[in-house]
Design an enzyme around this catalytic site. Structure first.
Site, PDB file in Angstrom:
ATOM      1  N   HIS A   1       0.275  19.932  -4.374  1.00  0.00           N
ATOM      2  CA  HIS A   1      -0.461  19.834  -3.066  1.00  0.00           C
ATOM      3  C   HIS A   1      -1.184  21.517  -3.328  1.00  0.00           C
ATOM      4  O   HIS A   1      -1.336  22.179  -2.199  1.00  0.00           O
ATOM      5  CB  HIS A   1       0.433  20.217  -1.913  1.00  0.00           C
ATOM      6  CG  HIS A   1       1.207  19.079  -1.550  1.00  0.00           C
ATOM      7  ND1 HIS A   1       2.354  19.028  -0.991  1.00  0.00           N
ATOM      8  CD2 HIS A   1       0.879  17.744  -1.930  1.00  0.00           C
ATOM      9  CE1 HIS A   1       2.835  17.813  -1.109  1.00  0.00           C
ATOM     10  NE2 HIS A   1       1.955  16.930  -1.350  1.00  0.00           N
TER      11      HIS A   1
ATOM     12  N   HIS B   1       0.205   4.490  -1.314  1.00  0.00           N
ATOM     13  CA  HIS B   1      -0.679   5.114  -0.336  1.00  0.00           C
ATOM     14  C   HIS B   1      -1.675   5.964  -0.812  1.00  0.00           C
ATOM     15  O   HIS B   1      -2.122   5.695  -2.287  1.00  0.00           O
ATOM     16  CB  HIS B   1       0.332   6.159   0.477  1.00  0.00           C
ATOM     17  CG  HIS B   1       0.889   7.247  -0.277  1.00  0.00           C
ATOM     18  ND1 HIS B   1       1.497   7.204  -1.555  1.00  0.00           N
ATOM     19  CD2 HIS B   1       0.760   8.636  -0.201  1.00  0.00           C
ATOM     20  CE1 HIS B   1       2.014   8.151  -1.959  1.00  0.00           C
ATOM     21  NE2 HIS B   1       1.541   9.218  -1.268  1.00  0.00           N
TER      22      HIS B   1
ATOM     23  N   GLU C   1      -2.654   9.225  -1.722  1.00  0.00           N
ATOM     24  CA  GLU C   1      -2.653  10.583  -2.002  1.00  0.00           C
ATOM     25  C   GLU C   1      -2.965  10.651  -3.494  1.00  0.00           C
ATOM     26  O   GLU C   1      -2.657   9.764  -4.345  1.00  0.00           O
ATOM     27  CB  GLU C   1      -1.469  11.395  -1.874  1.00  0.00           C
ATOM     28  CG  GLU C   1      -1.341  12.719  -1.933  1.00  0.00           C
ATOM     29  CD  GLU C   1      -0.278  13.580  -1.429  1.00  0.00           C
ATOM     30  OE1 GLU C   1       0.979  12.824  -0.917  1.00  0.00           O
ATOM     31  OE2 GLU C   1      -0.237  14.797  -1.274  1.00  0.00           O
TER      32      GLU C   1
ATOM     33  N   ASP D   1      -2.619  11.959  -6.236  1.00  0.00           N
ATOM     34  CA  ASP D   1      -1.749  12.137  -7.424  1.00  0.00           C
ATOM     35  C   ASP D   1      -1.291  10.520  -7.954  1.00  0.00           C
ATOM     36  O   ASP D   1      -0.761  10.286  -8.905  1.00  0.00           O
ATOM     37  CB  ASP D   1      -0.251  12.818  -7.294  1.00  0.00           C
ATOM     38  CG  ASP D   1       0.355  12.322  -5.899  1.00  0.00           C
ATOM     39  OD1 ASP D   1      -0.280  12.143  -4.826  1.00  0.00           O
ATOM     40  OD2 ASP D   1       1.571  12.625  -5.944  1.00  0.00           O
TER      41      ASP D   1
ATOM     42  N   HIS E   1       5.438   9.458   3.349  1.00  0.00           N
ATOM     43  CA  HIS E   1       4.989  10.421   4.274  1.00  0.00           C
ATOM     44  C   HIS E   1       3.537  10.450   4.642  1.00  0.00           C
ATOM     45  O   HIS E   1       3.237  11.258   5.407  1.00  0.00           O
ATOM     46  CB  HIS E   1       5.293  11.735   3.517  1.00  0.00           C
ATOM     47  CG  HIS E   1       4.660  12.215   2.223  1.00  0.00           C
ATOM     48  ND1 HIS E   1       3.928  13.244   2.297  1.00  0.00           N
ATOM     49  CD2 HIS E   1       4.302  11.410   1.283  1.00  0.00           C
ATOM     50  CE1 HIS E   1       3.037  13.368   1.192  1.00  0.00           C
ATOM     51  NE2 HIS E   1       3.317  12.171   0.372  1.00  0.00           N
TER      52      HIS E   1
ATOM     53  N   ASP F   1       6.466   7.515  -2.292  1.00  0.00           N
ATOM     54  CA  ASP F   1       7.054   8.649  -2.282  1.00  0.00           C
ATOM     55  C   ASP F   1       8.579   8.712  -1.818  1.00  0.00           C
ATOM     56  O   ASP F   1       9.154   9.919  -2.415  1.00  0.00           O
ATOM     57  CB  ASP F   1       6.160   9.867  -1.837  1.00  0.00           C
ATOM     58  CG  ASP F   1       4.948  10.289  -2.452  1.00  0.00           C
ATOM     59  OD1 ASP F   1       4.934  10.109  -3.752  1.00  0.00           O
ATOM     60  OD2 ASP F   1       3.956  10.575  -1.753  1.00  0.00           O
TER      61      ASP F   1
ATOM     62  N   TYR G   1      12.751  17.793  -2.506  1.00  0.00           N
ATOM     63  CA  TYR G   1      11.730  16.817  -2.199  1.00  0.00           C
ATOM     64  C   TYR G   1      11.873  16.494  -0.775  1.00  0.00           C
ATOM     65  O   TYR G   1      10.860  16.488  -0.014  1.00  0.00           O
ATOM     66  CB  TYR G   1      11.644  15.575  -2.983  1.00  0.00           C
ATOM     67  CG  TYR G   1      10.671  14.937  -3.120  1.00  0.00           C
ATOM     68  CD1 TYR G   1       9.463  15.127  -4.108  1.00  0.00           C
ATOM     69  CD2 TYR G   1      10.018  13.868  -2.046  1.00  0.00           C
ATOM     70  CE1 TYR G   1       8.168  14.378  -4.044  1.00  0.00           C
ATOM     71  CE2 TYR G   1       9.175  13.093  -2.093  1.00  0.00           C
ATOM     72  CZ  TYR G   1       8.159  13.495  -2.938  1.00  0.00           C
ATOM     73  OH  TYR G   1       7.061  12.640  -3.093  1.00  0.00           O
TER      74      TYR G   1
ATOM     75  N   HIS H   1       7.719   9.395  -8.030  1.00  0.00           N
ATOM     76  CA  HIS H   1       7.921  10.352  -8.758  1.00  0.00           C
ATOM     77  C   HIS H   1       9.242  10.416  -9.251  1.00  0.00           C
ATOM     78  O   HIS H   1      10.167   9.917  -8.533  1.00  0.00           O
ATOM     79  CB  HIS H   1       7.588  11.660  -7.940  1.00  0.00           C
ATOM     80  CG  HIS H   1       6.178  12.213  -7.271  1.00  0.00           C
ATOM     81  ND1 HIS H   1       5.228  12.315  -8.301  1.00  0.00           N
ATOM     82  CD2 HIS H   1       5.760  11.871  -6.074  1.00  0.00           C
ATOM     83  CE1 HIS H   1       4.020  12.633  -7.369  1.00  0.00           C
ATOM     84  NE2 HIS H   1       4.257  12.227  -6.201  1.00  0.00           N
TER      85      HIS H   1
END
Ligand code: FEO
Length: 395
Positions: free
Chosen positions: A23, A79, A81, A83, A145, A164, A192, A225
């Protein structure tokens, strides 16, 4: 190394052993991470998530070990994001005919990130995509999230791709939980959760309830992850339910910064008071501590005791971020207190108390302020603060 985790289901992601910041620089990742992407080969071929774009060549190479990427029929973005979506452009170039499956909210977030004329296949809870022998079923999981987060469930093999949720920033040699160091695994899973999912605890509990009520057999949980929960996969679900309830442990955390050691000596005296009552605790000097490790310790602890000298009528700048976290992450069921030293104006203790109140941390003792260096009498007041907080922790 490409790993088959189910019948024709391959982990084709990337282990990023060197990652130390995530992030931007918001989140420390002291044990690296993995970006998990999953290739499912059935009559049709599906890819669940991609990887961060610096690693797109590795993703493509991993897919090619199994199949030509041009043969991918379905791409699922759990999602947007980056990554996980960062290599979508590369994948969609290889397989422009593929259906890009997203949640309703994903149209906005993927569109906003990539501005590409992709044709989205929008799904919601209860929708599915047939791969031939097996289906991918979808479950929206808003704000777990990201607003667009959704889970995918592979029938037949009973694998829940959980985005996630249930993940860990944890690079490992092997892909499954049974082959990971269990202490490290749970430290990373908790870190996490504490740092990313704490604000969404009520949603975590509702989503788990919803999934349990669907009575889906689950033989593995494959997050985006870290390791795949294959051995007793529901163990992490149970832990999430505990964490979502935010029932703290009977322990305390003392965090402080110091200029000329007065506040440090006070912090240590507070710790002595806690120790006298037998309350486990840790002291963190914020100028040299990892903020995310501190957040994890706050998550565990019932009591949060914060100290700062007064600087320019306020706090030392290393203290302010953790106070913002305390408010922003929405910790529950916390008690706390403040302390600090000063020279000519002494606002720090009151300011910390105001932050604690804003963060709904219950003050259990008046703060201790000390002018210049603490005397033995002042240190005894700090020990007394520790004892009072300890009694409240144990009550
Ligand atoms: Fe791992 Fe929300 O991205």
């Amino acid at each position: 190394m490409v790993t088959e985790i189910g019948r024709g289901v391959y982990w084709v992601g990337v282990a990023d052993w060197a990652l130390r910041q995530f992030h931007g620089h918001e989140l420390s990742t002291l044990r690296g991470s993995t970006y998990n992407a999953y290739l499912i080969v059935d009559e049709r071929v599906a890819l669940v998530d991609t990887v961060w774009d610096p690693f797109e060549d590795e993703l493509l190479a991993h897919i090619r070990e199994v199949i030509d990427p041009a043969k991918i029929d379905v791409v699922v973005a759990t999602h947007a994001e980056p990554d996980h979506s960062g290599s979508l452009r590369a994948i969609m170039r290889e397989a422009p005919q593929a259906d890009l499956v997203v949640s309703r909210m994903g149209v906005d977030s993927l569109g906003g990130h990539y501005h590409q004329p992709w044709k989205y296949h929008v799904v919601g809870t209860g929708d599915s995509v047939s791969l031939g022998e097996r289906d991918l079923q979808f479950i929206e999981a808003r704000l777990l999230h990201w607003p667009d987060t959704m889970f995918a469930y592979l029938t037949g093999d009973n694998i829940l791709f959980s985005s996630d949720a249930f993940g860990q920033h944890y690079a490992t040699a092997f892909r499954t939980n049974d082959r990971a160091d269990q202490r490290e695994l749970y430290e990373e899973a908790l870190k996490y959760y504490a740092n990313i999912l704490t604000p969404f605890g009520a949603r975590v509990e509702r989503k788990i309830q919803e999934i349990l009520e669907m009575n889906l057999p689950i033989t593995a949980i494959a997050p985006s992850h870290g390791v795949i929960w294959r051995e007793n996969p529901m163990q992490i679900v149970e832990r999430y339910r505990e964490w979502a309830a935010q029932t703290p442990e009977r322990r305390a955390i003392v965090l402080y910064d110091t200029m000329w050691h007065a506040t440090r000596r006070m912090a240590e005296a507070v710790g002595e008071g806690l120790a006298e009552r037998g309350v486990p605790h840790k002291l963190f000097h914020m100028a040299v501590s990892d903020r995310n490790e501190v957040i994890t310790e706050i998550f565990r602890s019932k009591a949060v005791i914060i100290g700062s000298p007064t600087l320019n009528r306020g706090l030392l700048p290393t203290i302010t971020p953790i106070l913002e976290d305390l408010r922003g992450l929405g910790f529950q069921h916390k008690i706390g207190a403040a302390f600090g030293s000063y020279g000519w104006s002494g606002e720090s203790t009151r300011e910390i108390e105001a932050h604690l109140e804003r963060s709904h941390v219950t003050k259990v003792a008046d703060g201790v302020s000390v002018k210049w260096q603490p005397t033995e009498e002042d240190l005894e007041r700090c020990r007394d603060l520790g004892r009072t907080v300890a009694d409240a922790v144990l009550a």
